[in-house]
Design a protein around this motif. Structure first.
Motif, mmCIF file in Angstrom:
data_model
loop_
_atom_site.group_PDB
_atom_site.id
_atom_site.type_symbol
_atom_site.label_atom_id
_atom_site.label_comp_id
_atom_site.label_asym_id
_atom_site.label_seq_id
_atom_site.Cartn_x
_atom_site.Cartn_y
_atom_site.Cartn_z
ATOM 1 N N LYS A 191 34.280 38.268 13.565
ATOM 2 C CA LYS A 191 32.835 38.028 13.595
ATOM 3 C C LYS A 191 32.338 37.483 12.258
ATOM 4 C CE LYS A 191 31.401 41.331 17.152
ATOM 5 N NZ LYS A 191 30.611 42.559 17.437
ATOM 6 N N GLN A 192 32.853 38.066 11.166
ATOM 7 C CA GLN A 192 32.429 37.617 9.840
ATOM 8 C C GLN A 192 32.799 36.156 9.625
ATOM 9 O OE1 GLN A 192 33.909 40.059 6.648
ATOM 10 N NE2 GLN A 192 33.173 38.682 5.045
ATOM 11 N N GLU A 193 34.022 35.791 9.988
ATOM 12 C CA GLU A 193 34.463 34.404 9.810
ATOM 13 C C GLU A 193 33.721 33.467 10.762
ATOM 14 O OE1 GLU A 193 38.697 34.203 10.016
ATOM 15 O OE2 GLU A 193 38.990 35.568 8.318
ATOM 16 N N ALA A 194 33.426 33.947 11.976
ATOM 17 C CA ALA A 194 32.683 33.127 12.931
ATOM 18 C C ALA A 194 31.282 32.821 12.414
ATOM 19 C CB ALA A 194 32.604 33.828 14.282
ATOM 20 N N MET A 195 30.636 33.795 11.805
ATOM 21 C CA MET A 195 29.294 33.564 11.256
ATOM 22 C C MET A 195 29.336 32.568 10.104
ATOM 23 S SD MET A 195 27.151 35.048 13.146
ATOM 24 C CE MET A 195 25.742 34.653 12.085
ATOM 25 N N GLU A 196 30.393 32.622 9.297
ATOM 26 C CA GLU A 196 30.539 31.630 8.233
ATOM 27 C C GLU A 196 30.663 30.224 8.819
ATOM 28 O OE1 GLU A 196 30.399 31.736 4.890
ATOM 29 O OE2 GLU A 196 29.684 33.793 5.159
ATOM 30 N N LEU A 197 31.430 30.108 9.886
ATOM 31 C CA LEU A 197 31.585 28.803 10.532
ATOM 32 C C LEU A 197 30.277 28.333 11.166
ATOM 33 C CD1 LEU A 197 35.094 29.303 12.160
ATOM 34 C CD2 LEU A 197 34.531 27.760 10.268
ATOM 35 N N LEU A 198 29.535 29.244 11.761
ATOM 36 C CA LEU A 198 28.246 28.868 12.349
ATOM 37 C C LEU A 198 27.270 28.408 11.269
ATOM 38 C CD1 LEU A 198 27.761 31.566 15.130
ATOM 39 C CD2 LEU A 198 28.060 29.102 15.444
ATOM 40 N N ARG A 199 27.324 29.039 10.112
ATOM 41 C CA ARG A 199 26.492 28.569 9.002
ATOM 42 C C ARG A 199 26.923 27.173 8.570
ATOM 43 N NH1 ARG A 199 25.709 34.182 7.914
ATOM 44 N NH2 ARG A 199 27.815 34.523 7.127
ATOM 45 N N LYS A 200 28.217 26.938 8.586
ATOM 46 C CA LYS A 200 28.737 25.625 8.195
ATOM 47 C C LYS A 200 28.204 24.508 9.107
ATOM 48 C CE LYS A 200 33.170 25.288 7.192
ATOM 49 N NZ LYS A 200 33.376 24.721 5.836
ATOM 50 N N VAL A 201 28.086 24.818 10.413
ATOM 51 C CA VAL A 201 27.611 23.795 11.360
ATOM 52 C C VAL A 201 26.117 23.925 11.643
ATOM 53 C CG1 VAL A 201 29.882 23.591 12.424
ATOM 54 C CG2 VAL A 201 28.201 25.151 13.428
ATOM 55 N N GLY A 202 25.435 24.788 10.881
ATOM 56 C CA GLY A 202 23.986 24.885 10.978
ATOM 57 C C GLY A 202 23.466 25.647 12.174
ATOM 58 N N LEU A 203 24.247 26.605 12.704
ATOM 59 C CA LEU A 203 23.841 27.289 13.937
ATOM 60 C C LEU A 203 23.943 28.806 13.837
ATOM 61 C CD1 LEU A 203 25.441 24.950 16.632
ATOM 62 C CD2 LEU A 203 23.006 25.234 16.139
ATOM 63 N N ALA A 204 23.838 29.360 12.647
ATOM 64 C CA ALA A 204 23.946 30.814 12.505
ATOM 65 C C ALA A 204 22.882 31.532 13.327
ATOM 66 C CB ALA A 204 23.828 31.205 11.032
ATOM 67 N N GLN A 205 21.722 30.907 13.477
ATOM 68 C CA GLN A 205 20.625 31.537 14.222
ATOM 69 C C GLN A 205 20.869 31.563 15.725
ATOM 70 O OE1 GLN A 205 20.681 28.556 13.008
ATOM 71 N NE2 GLN A 205 19.636 27.099 14.344
ATOM 72 N N LYS A 206 21.914 30.878 16.189
ATOM 73 C CA LYS A 206 22.209 30.805 17.626
ATOM 74 C C LYS A 206 23.371 31.714 18.027
ATOM 75 C CE LYS A 206 19.280 27.439 18.665
ATOM 76 N NZ LYS A 206 18.187 27.598 19.654
ATOM 77 N N ALA A 207 23.797 32.607 17.157
ATOM 78 C CA ALA A 207 25.001 33.402 17.408
ATOM 79 C C ALA A 207 24.923 34.197 18.709
ATOM 80 C CB ALA A 207 25.262 34.348 16.232
#
Length: 358
Positions: free
Chosen positions: A119-135
């Protein structure tokens, strides 16, 4: 990193006839390269990509990845696929899972990562692609561009050594293409090895370290972006990279021309080539020229053009059979000149031409 030797792929049609899509393809791909694969439709681009990760096992030839022949009988393909991510045209997300669940599923199942780490690594990746708010949302509520960015994050979650992109923007609304290409650009800057099948010529030129131009089932020309786009060696390559998209209208003096349909088609043209910002200005100028400055001059040929490589967009008005401008007062175009890059007035072998570069 990847070595392809004498690769061929033949399909059987339903009527039993053979169709050879790849013909003796040979290439070497080094770690850190970003290779865009371009070429006309039906020339084997996507098939080459799918063969590299054995989604389409080749009919003959060999593919070596990190010194191992992955086409050898009995080779454990799961070992190769852990090194090689793939992003498809149609996203292939699980609709019954949230965005976060889509990303952590494979790392937990295949790499046996603990849930918290995944989950921690997935959130980092979502931040990288600009979608952390869509988790915590489901894919069905997202735009096509957002889904494709999630698909990229999901691919990166498996720590791939190389990522294959199979026309990652072809299924998107043109207004969403830019957001996906921006993510791929950022990955290229990080040194990730990538092979990208794309029809976006300017993107391919800007992001790639190398270009494969495919034609007739082979890598027809292989070189740097500068070589392929500015100094192609082969005529088929030159013709392809210099593609100009256009629509043409022949307007006679009968009074039956449908200007409203033309305006609708102009709008569709800009949307198709991901240039919606050009629509209002192009429509305004076309109406001014055709209904004001040149309203009494017929027949007239009107062209709208877009050069894919340079990005130049232009409106072209050709009046046949004259050698000088039909406009008596040069100042009538001043209002247009102030809104565009350039207005060219020139005699041609056919007549007199106004070219307005937006």
């Amino acid at each position: 990193m990847i070595s392809i030797k004498h690769l061929s792929k033949t399909f059987k049609n339903p009527d039993g006839q053979s169709l050879t899509v790849l013909k003796d393809v040979n290439c070497e791909i080094q770690k850190g390269e970003v290779i865009s694969i371009i070429g006309p439709s039906g020339t084997g681009k996507s098939t080459l990509l799918r063969a590299i990760n054995m989604l389409e096992p080749p009919t003959s030839g060999e593919i070596w990845v990190d010194g191992e022949n992955i086409t050898a009988k009995g080779y454990p393909l799961h070992k190769m696929r852990r090194k090689m991510g793939m992003v498809f045209q149609s996203f292939n997300l699980f609709d019954h899972m949230t965005v976060l669940q889509n990303i952590i599923y494979a790392p937990m199942e295949l790499l046996k990562l603990p849930e918290e780490q995944a989950k921690q690594e997935a959130m980092e990746l979502l931040r990288k692609v600009g979608l952390a708010q869509k988790a915590d949302v489901y894919p069905s509520s997202m735009s096509g561009g957002q889904k494709q960015r999630v698909a990229i994050a999901r691919s990166l979650a498996m720590y791939p050594e190389v990522v294959l992109f199979d026309e990652p923007t072809s299924a998107l609304d043109p207004t969403m293409v830019g957001e996906v290409l921006s993510v791929i650009r950022s990955l290229a800057k990080e040194g990730l090895t990538m092979l990208i099948v794309t029809h976006e010529m300017r993107f391919a030129r800007d992001v790639s370290t190398r270009i494969f131009f495919m034609n007739e089932g082979v890598i027809y020309e292989d070189g740097s972006p500068e070589q392929i786009f500015e100094h192609p060696k082969r005529s088929a390559t030159k013709e392809f990279v210099n593609r100009i998209q256009r629509i043409v209208y022949e307007i006679d003096g009968s009074g039956t021309f449908d200007y409203y349909q033309m305006e609708t088609e102009i709008k569709r043209f800009w949307i198709k080539y991901n240039l919606p910002d050009k629509w209002d200005l192009a429509d305004e100028i076309a109406v001014e020229m055709l209904r004001q400055y040149l309203k009494d001059i017929r027949p007239l040929t009107f062209r709208l053009s877009y050069t894919e490589l340079t990005g130049e967009t232009a409106l072209d008005f050709m009046i046949e059979g004259i050698s000088a401008s039909p406009l008596r007062d040069d100042s009538v175009l001043d209002g247009i000149r102030s809104r565009v890059k350039e207005v060219i007035e020139e005699p041609t072998s056919r007549g007199f031409r106004f070219k307005i570069i937006l």
